[in-house]
Design an enzyme around this catalytic site. Sequence first.
Site, PDB file in Angstrom:
ATOM      1  CG  ASP A 597      -2.199  -0.706   1.031  1.00 38.16           C
ATOM      2  OD1 ASP A 597      -2.114  -2.560   0.646  1.00 38.16           O
ATOM      3  OD2 ASP A 597      -2.781  -0.921   2.000  1.00 38.16           O
ATOM      4  CD  GLU A 794      -4.179  -4.430   8.652  1.00 37.52           C
ATOM      5  OE1 GLU A 794      -4.323  -4.336   7.314  1.00 37.52           O
ATOM      6  OE2 GLU A 794      -5.617  -3.712   9.378  1.00 37.52           O
TER       7      GLU A 794
END
Length: 838
Positions: A597, A794
């Site tokens: 990302d 995460e």
Amino acid sequence: MAQIRQLSLAFAFCWLNALLFAAWNFFITPAAAAAADDHAESVLHSEIARQNNQSLLWGPYRPNLYFGVRPRIPKGLMTGLMWGKIEGYADFQHNIRYTCEQNEGMKGYGWDEYDPRRGGVQSIHDTGNGIDITTSFVKVPGGAHGGNWAVRIKGTLHEDSPRDQKTIVVWYTTQEGEDSVLEAESSDEEFGYDGDVTLKGQSPALGSYKLVVTQGKGVTPKSDHDLSTIRGPGQTVVQSLTYPEEYLWQGKGILFRQMKEGVDWLVQNKYDVQDPPPPWQVYLLANKPGKGNVQIVQKVFEGDFEFDVLFSSESAGVEITSEDLTREVQAATESFEERFKSVFAPKEPFDADKYTKFGHSLFSNLIGGIGYFYGHSVVDRSYAPEYEEDNEGFWEDAAAARARNLQALEGPYELFTSIPSRPFFPRGFLWDEGFHLLPIADWDSDLALEIVHSWYNLMDDDGWIAREQILGAEARSKVPAEFQTQYPHYANPPTLFFIIDDFLDKLFKTNNGTRSASASAAAADIHESLATASLDNSEVGLEHLRRLYPLLERQFQWFRRTQAGDIKSYDREAFSSREAYRWRGRTPTHCLTSGLDDYPRPSPPHPGELHVDLLSWVGVMARTLSRVAGALGLEEEQETYRGILAAIERNLDDLHWSEEQGVYCDATVDAFEEHQLVCHKGYLSLFPFLTGLLPPDSPRLGPLLKFLGDEEEIWSNHGLRSLSKKDEFYGTAENYWRSPVWININYLAIVQLYNLALQDGPHKSTARNLYTRLRRNVVDTVYKSWEETGFAWEQYDPETGKGQRTQHFTGWTSLVVKIMAMEDLAPPPAGESVRDEL
């Protein structure tokens, strides 16, 4: 035993066919004999496929719910569990549980143990409602529609909860399909059911079936209020409704609508503000059983409770009972514990009982998070010229093209997939999936293959697979509108090739006689026979590869065509003028298609960019295709892919190695349009090493290992940081891939360090040291956060080790199960630091 005999007879029939063909072949031509062999192999493959489909037809394949069962078919029976305390009039509205959410005050939830072919036990620690919910789910094979299944739902109040606390529990059932029927049998009681509730259904895909919600155990609350004359004394009630199919998934909304209708009626007709009824009675639905594609079964309990839901397929020939459920839950628990010991037995220093419980939880939540999704996808197939991204400032032109909103619904499609996170990412992600399947393939190789095939069934004629699979309205309800559209020129890391490689390794080992006697003995069990059927029967395994190979090739060629980088226009010096790549979909701050990302890239973006991670991924694809071609006897194609791989390995050095920085870097062109390296040191710098493209004698390994172990760069006590502490962008902006520790990349590093530590060479000692320390750091980080919060996360803070971002992220974070099961190499001397070793 009957179940084992059923599978054994099926396999025996297939092999008998094969033997008969072989005997006949003695008298016929070689060509005819070969055709007969192919037929026998096809029969066996088809039978194993049929048995797999039956074994895996049912499951808690609605992972976005705390508990919901459905089959792997487009138009099927769907169920879901809802509950909430009802002490005050506002309680239920605010405390009802249905879909998994991050903000509901849970102290952990998920599967304690789970096997998709048997079932398992889930614990939900609901602090907001002051209750623990346990769901014990099992499957019993038989018949033509996946057999029977059952679940026991148990509620236990917390010690600090009132002993008379009231809980409303709802079992929500829907049946899709125009030719389907679902009906609740009527009750002998006027206001509800004193005993069991029976739903009977029929559909073309499932045949006839019965679903029984038992009376169960627990205190039913009583009320002396006048309302008791029209709303019974807390009995089980049923409302049968008919809704358009596109709304059936909205169980919570439908329940609230029915409750509101009942409350409005009470307010208008029976409600006395001076003498209010108890809240639980106000929210008790009117009993209206009958036909309907929605069946709401509602119960009210005071204190602890327990009841069963029993699904019996008519084709199974026998109905499942609560006694069967008790027995099968015990058998599933014992089986899981034994299999986990053989597949993922933690090695030192993680062989204590606490790590076993931890491993059970993470792996069970990974494999218990498998879902089945069906519906339309949002795709922009406008093929706007701006999407070629050939001009400087291309990201602005591409944004303008996207703003034209030329997307449309495509499909419907179906996908069988594991997911990253039940509350936040309950859908399929292409680059996550390959990491998810690494532990799953160790447990059940045929299940992993089912998922791989499901993904490749989504591929279009060009070779594109959408990187994010958001299929249907229910899946889209969890995704902001701006992220729903998929673009056929966007790629994603092809991690499914990891699973093909892994399957090849297992297939070769199994058929070279290296499978253990204990494993072979265990395979006498029906479930484990299916879990390894494609490994135990080499021709069946090869048939999987034959079917996948053209799809893998098509995807590979799509990558080479659509993600090509430009070498020739900028007069770059490289071994190959063909092997260079750049991700499409770049913006100045993000490269979402890479999976990394917000990791820093060359700025501003330029059509002359080259990305080292993408070249590495294409190398992974070429390597795997070469191996598959070799296994299938396609020698010419094997050599072609070997040649491409060799060119990629050379170009990694020619185009991306920085001698000055001692790492691999992205490339762009400068103001004079000359090749220029842009080094943001971090995960990106290691990609040729992480993907296994560097031989053990590579001169690049020394500098890379030094960088990897430098505490001032990416080494931390909690795992490898995603970006170097020295980088100008460290910890800035979103800080998503700009400092945190990610377990998937750390796993790749641990595996490569382990491989290097086992090979003689100049880096063996360094690799052993780094492997031992990194393995311990990563496992301890995930374990401590799980112990503290009840969740896997995460990502992890590189300074404190605390879990952060998405809660209940049991996707690739579950790779710690494989890390714990890896060999414990000799630890370095006490007090010796990584920096000293390097």
